[in-house]
Design a protein around this motif. Structure first.
Motif, short mmCIF file in Angstrom:
data_model
loop_
_atom_site.label_atom_id
_atom_site.label_comp_id
_atom_site.label_asym_id
_atom_site.label_seq_id
_atom_site.Cartn_x
_atom_site.Cartn_y
_atom_site.Cartn_z
N ARG A 296 39.23 19.38 41.95
CA ARG A 296 39.44 17.96 42.20
C ARG A 296 38.10 17.31 42.50
O ARG A 296 37.09 17.99 42.70
CB ARG A 296 40.41 17.76 43.38
CG ARG A 296 39.86 18.31 44.67
CD ARG A 296 40.91 18.41 45.76
NE ARG A 296 41.30 17.10 46.29
CZ ARG A 296 42.12 16.95 47.32
NH1 ARG A 296 42.65 18.02 47.91
NH2 ARG A 296 42.43 15.75 47.76
N GLY A 297 38.04 15.98 42.48
CA GLY A 297 36.83 15.27 42.86
C GLY A 297 35.63 15.60 41.99
O GLY A 297 35.72 15.71 40.77
N GLN A 301 35.02 16.68 37.87
CA GLN A 301 34.19 15.91 36.95
C GLN A 301 33.08 16.76 36.35
O GLN A 301 32.78 16.65 35.16
CB GLN A 301 33.58 14.70 37.68
CG GLN A 301 32.86 13.74 36.74
CD GLN A 301 33.79 13.16 35.68
OE1 GLN A 301 34.85 12.62 36.01
NE2 GLN A 301 33.40 13.27 34.42
N GLN A 302 32.48 17.61 37.15
CA GLN A 302 31.44 18.50 36.65
C GLN A 302 32.00 19.44 35.58
O GLN A 302 31.35 19.69 34.56
CB GLN A 302 30.84 19.30 37.80
CG GLN A 302 29.67 20.20 37.38
CD GLN A 302 29.09 20.96 38.56
OE1 GLN A 302 29.56 20.87 39.69
NE2 GLN A 302 28.03 21.71 38.31
N TYR A 303 33.19 19.94 35.81
CA TYR A 303 33.82 20.82 34.83
C TYR A 303 34.08 20.08 33.52
O TYR A 303 33.79 20.60 32.43
CB TYR A 303 35.14 21.37 35.39
CG TYR A 303 35.88 22.26 34.41
CD1 TYR A 303 35.62 23.63 34.36
CD2 TYR A 303 36.81 21.73 33.53
CE1 TYR A 303 36.29 24.46 33.45
CE2 TYR A 303 37.48 22.55 32.61
CZ TYR A 303 37.21 23.91 32.58
OH TYR A 303 37.86 24.70 31.67
N LEU A 304 34.62 18.87 33.60
CA LEU A 304 34.90 18.08 32.41
C LEU A 304 33.63 17.79 31.62
O LEU A 304 33.62 17.88 30.38
CB LEU A 304 35.58 16.76 32.79
CG LEU A 304 37.00 16.84 33.35
CD1 LEU A 304 37.45 15.46 33.81
CD2 LEU A 304 37.96 17.39 32.32
N ASP A 305 32.56 17.44 32.32
CA ASP A 305 31.30 17.13 31.65
C ASP A 305 30.74 18.36 30.94
O ASP A 305 30.25 18.26 29.80
CB ASP A 305 30.27 16.61 32.66
CG ASP A 305 30.63 15.24 33.22
OD1 ASP A 305 31.47 14.55 32.59
OD2 ASP A 305 30.08 14.86 34.26
N ASN A 306 30.81 19.52 31.59
CA ASN A 306 30.26 20.74 30.99
C ASN A 306 31.08 21.15 29.77
O ASN A 306 30.52 21.54 28.73
CB ASN A 306 30.26 21.86 32.03
CG ASN A 306 29.66 23.14 31.48
OD1 ASN A 306 28.46 23.22 31.22
ND2 ASN A 306 30.48 24.15 31.28
N TRP A 307 32.41 21.08 29.89
CA TRP A 307 33.27 21.44 28.76
C TRP A 307 32.98 20.55 27.56
O TRP A 307 32.87 21.00 26.42
CB TRP A 307 34.74 21.32 29.15
CG TRP A 307 35.67 21.91 28.14
CD1 TRP A 307 36.23 23.15 28.14
CD2 TRP A 307 36.15 21.26 26.95
NE1 TRP A 307 37.01 23.32 27.02
CE2 TRP A 307 36.98 22.18 26.28
CE3 TRP A 307 35.95 20.00 26.39
CZ2 TRP A 307 37.62 21.88 25.08
CZ3 TRP A 307 36.57 19.71 25.19
CH2 TRP A 307 37.40 20.64 24.55
#
Length: 335
Positions: A296-297, A301-307
């Motif tokens: 979350r949080g 967002q970091q995960y989404l950007d990296n993917w």
């Protein structure tokens, strides 16, 4: 003049108090949940298994509706057009992170609020048990000798199969015909009926069929064998250079309208974090072939950007026909 002014202030104050009370009592009615893929697929199975645990935490009913189509655009667009009051939730997979690159839509998950990144799926390239191929290396060799003959199941531009196909073509060449379905479920049905030759799939969508011998795995998208699928070789045995894109996998997310009140966002985040961590759902996810993320949080967002970075550039470098715009033009950095 003075008395009416006091009345207006009193009414305004009362309205604010009622609004605050409504937020504090959320949810006070059923929540509508939209699944952007069809029934029977990985996203559908994960969401339907998680939802009872969330309902227990929130003390309400979440009414689930499948709205497939447009590589998930139809379902996501529906939720984005609803009132931002927390009573419409989107359950999606990874595809929206590629919409602008493929010219499907001008929005991504960045235009919504991410409540939770539930988990990440493992990927297997599956075939019918009567297939003449026992490994992906054998299939790849045959496809090179017989271009455009084999039929690969797909779920549309930017779906998991097309992304895996692009990764493969970024390091080698796999010339096959794609048969498109409205999600994992219909694709698996076609595979069981031998209407297609193979299909890259989330392990969570076909784990039971493979364990039961109704399908067989040709490769897993990893650099080592999985405990869940003993005997199925990692894809790096056939394509050593694809290791540069690993680890990679589809994911499942819960989102709401960006303008949803912060108090409701927090309530939903807390509820989903608790539900994902519950013993019952953890047992399901492990048996289903998925790995827990529960993000979350900022972490989400970091995960989404990296993917998005890894996938977009892999598809662009493979010169995938579905990519209409350079990731660089959209400000997506190379991984």
């Amino acid at each position: 003049m003075f008395k009416p002014l006091l009345t207006v202030v009193a009414v305004a104050t009362g309205s604010l108090a009622l609004a605050g009370s409504a937020l504090a009592d959320y949810p006070t009615r059923n929540i509508q949940g939209t699944i952007q893929w069809g029934t029977g697929g990985a996203t559908d199975n994960v969401v339907r298994s998680l939802t009872p645990h969330v309902e227990d935490v929130l003390g309400t009913t979440i009414v689930l509706t499948n709205r497939p189509g447009g590589t998930g655009v139809i379902g996501m667009n529906h939720v984005m057009r609803q009132r931002p009051d927390g009573y419409n939730i989107l359950f999606g997979a990874e595809n929206p992170q590629l919409y602008p690159l493929m010219g499907l839509a001008d929005f991504t998950y960045d235009d919504m609020h991410t409540v939770n990144i539930i988990g990440q799926g493992l990927v297997v390239i599956a075939a019918h048990p009567d297939s003449p191929f026992d490994t992906f290396a054998e299939l790849l060799e045959y496809a090179k000798e017989n271009p455009d003959e084999l039929r690969m199941g797909g779920t549309g531009a930017g779906g998991l199969p097309s992304t895996i196909h692009a990764m493969i073509n970024a390091v080698d060449e796999l010339d096959v015909r794609t048969v498109t379905f409205g999600g994992d479920g219909p694709g698996v049905t076609a595979l069981l009926g031998e209407h297609i030759d193979f299909m890259p799939l989330s392990l969570s969508a076909v784990a039971e069929q493979i364990r039961g011998g109704r399908l067989k795995g040709l490769a897993v998208l990893t650099d080592e064998e999985l405990e869940e699928l003993p005997g199925v070789p990692p894809i790096t045995e056939a394509l050593p250079d694809i290791e540069a894109f690993l680890p990679w996998g589809p994911f499942w997310a819960v989102l709401v309208h960006q303008d949803t009140p912060d108090e409701i966002k927090t309530t939903l985040e807390d509820a989903y974090a608790e539900a994902v961590a519950s013993d019952g759902f953890q047992e399901f996810l492990q048996n289903f072939g998925g790995a827990t993320l529960n993000l979350r949080g900022d972490e989400a967002q970091q995960y989404l950007d990296n993917w998005q970075s890894v996938t977009a550039w892999a598809m662009y470098d493979a010169e995938a026909e579905t990519i209409k715009v350079s990731p660089e033009e959209l400000g997506i950095p190379r991984p």
